[in-house]
Design a protein around this motif. Structure first.
Motif, PDB file in Angstrom:
ATOM      1  N   ARG A  30      -7.256  -8.581   8.334  1.00 39.53           N
ATOM      2  CA  ARG A  30      -6.322  -8.855   9.427  1.00 39.53           C
ATOM      3  C   ARG A  30      -5.293  -9.911   9.003  1.00 39.53           C
ATOM      4  N   GLU A  31      -5.758 -10.943   8.323  1.00 45.97           N
ATOM      5  CA  GLU A  31      -4.855 -12.002   7.860  1.00 45.97           C
ATOM      6  C   GLU A  31      -3.868 -11.455   6.830  1.00 45.97           C
ATOM      7  N   GLN A  32      -4.351 -10.638   5.912  1.00 40.67           N
ATOM      8  CA  GLN A  32      -3.472 -10.074   4.893  1.00 40.67           C
ATOM      9  C   GLN A  32      -2.449  -9.121   5.515  1.00 40.67           C
ATOM     10  N   ARG A  33      -2.870  -8.361   6.514  1.00 39.82           N
ATOM     11  CA  ARG A  33      -1.933  -7.462   7.202  1.00 39.82           C
ATOM     12  C   ARG A  33      -0.845  -8.250   7.907  1.00 39.82           C
ATOM     13  N   ALA A  34      -1.209  -9.370   8.528  1.00 40.36           N
ATOM     14  CA  ALA A  34      -0.229 -10.214   9.201  1.00 40.36           C
ATOM     15  C   ALA A  34       0.767 -10.782   8.200  1.00 40.36           C
ATOM     16  N   ARG A  35       0.283 -11.242   7.054  1.00 41.70           N
ATOM     17  CA  ARG A  35       1.185 -11.767   6.029  1.00 41.70           C
ATOM     18  C   ARG A  35       2.108 -10.676   5.499  1.00 41.70           C
ATOM     19  N   LEU A  36       1.549  -9.505   5.253  1.00 41.46           N
ATOM     20  CA  LEU A  36       2.362  -8.401   4.755  1.00 41.46           C
ATOM     21  C   LEU A  36       3.428  -8.013   5.770  1.00 41.46           C
ATOM     22  N   TYR A  37       3.083  -8.013   7.053  1.00 39.91           N
ATOM     23  CA  TYR A  37       4.042  -7.699   8.099  1.00 39.91           C
ATOM     24  C   TYR A  37       5.171  -8.720   8.116  1.00 39.91           C
ATOM     25  N   LEU A  38       4.849 -10.003   7.983  1.00 36.42           N
ATOM     26  CA  LEU A  38       5.882 -11.040   7.978  1.00 36.42           C
ATOM     27  C   LEU A  38       6.812 -10.892   6.774  1.00 36.42           C
ATOM     28  N   VAL A  39       6.242 -10.621   5.612  1.00 36.19           N
ATOM     29  CA  VAL A  39       7.065 -10.422   4.414  1.00 36.19           C
ATOM     30  C   VAL A  39       7.961  -9.208   4.594  1.00 36.19           C
ATOM     31  N   TRP A  40       7.419  -8.138   5.149  1.00 33.79           N
ATOM     32  CA  TRP A  40       8.194  -6.918   5.372  1.00 33.79           C
ATOM     33  C   TRP A  40       9.348  -7.183   6.337  1.00 33.79           C
ATOM     34  N   ARG A  41       9.065  -7.888   7.438  1.00 30.78           N
ATOM     35  CA  ARG A  41      10.117  -8.192   8.420  1.00 30.78           C
ATOM     36  C   ARG A  41      11.211  -9.065   7.813  1.00 30.78           C
ATOM     37  N   THR A  43      12.054  -9.250   4.691  1.00 35.62           N
ATOM     38  CA  THR A  43      12.788  -8.423   3.736  1.00 35.62           C
ATOM     39  C   THR A  43      13.793  -7.539   4.459  1.00 35.62           C
ATOM     40  N   VAL A  44      13.386  -6.923   5.541  1.00 36.36           N
ATOM     41  CA  VAL A  44      14.292  -6.071   6.314  1.00 36.36           C
ATOM     42  C   VAL A  44      15.462  -6.884   6.863  1.00 36.36           C
ATOM     43  N   LEU A  46      16.725  -9.662   5.616  1.00 39.37           N
ATOM     44  CA  LEU A  46      17.602 -10.029   4.517  1.00 39.37           C
ATOM     45  C   LEU A  46      18.428  -8.848   4.026  1.00 39.37           C
ATOM     46  N   ILE A  47      17.835  -7.667   3.993  1.00 39.96           N
ATOM     47  CA  ILE A  47      18.572  -6.470   3.542  1.00 39.96           C
ATOM     48  C   ILE A  47      19.654  -6.110   4.564  1.00 39.96           C
ATOM     49  N   CYS A  48      19.348  -6.240   5.817  1.00 37.72           N
ATOM     50  CA  CYS A  48      20.297  -5.853   6.868  1.00 37.72           C
ATOM     51  C   CYS A  48      21.287  -6.960   7.232  1.00 37.72           C
ATOM     52  N   TRP A  49      21.169  -8.113   6.605  1.00 34.59           N
ATOM     53  CA  TRP A  49      22.028  -9.259   6.913  1.00 34.59           C
ATOM     54  C   TRP A  49      23.486  -8.924   6.591  1.00 34.59           C
TER      55      TRP A  49
END
Length: 51
Positions: A30-41, A43-44, A46-49
């Protein structure tokens, strides 16, 4: 009769170990999924900036 109670207690103790391991593992996942979600968000965002 004392041997029967002892083996029953050992069975209960061994059955509790996998449950605590599963709980620990699920908390870690659960903790790793939360971290991965934050990194993904991030990244998105920054890409869409757009300046």
């Amino acid at each position: 009769m004392g041997g029967t109670n002892s083996s029953a207690t050992n069975t209960v103790r061994t059955s509790l170990k996998p449950r605590s391991w599963q709980r620990c593992c699920s908390e870690h996942i659960r903790e790793q999924r939360a971290r991965l979600y934050l990194v993904w968000r991030c990244t998105v965002i920054l890409i869409c900036w757009q300046d």
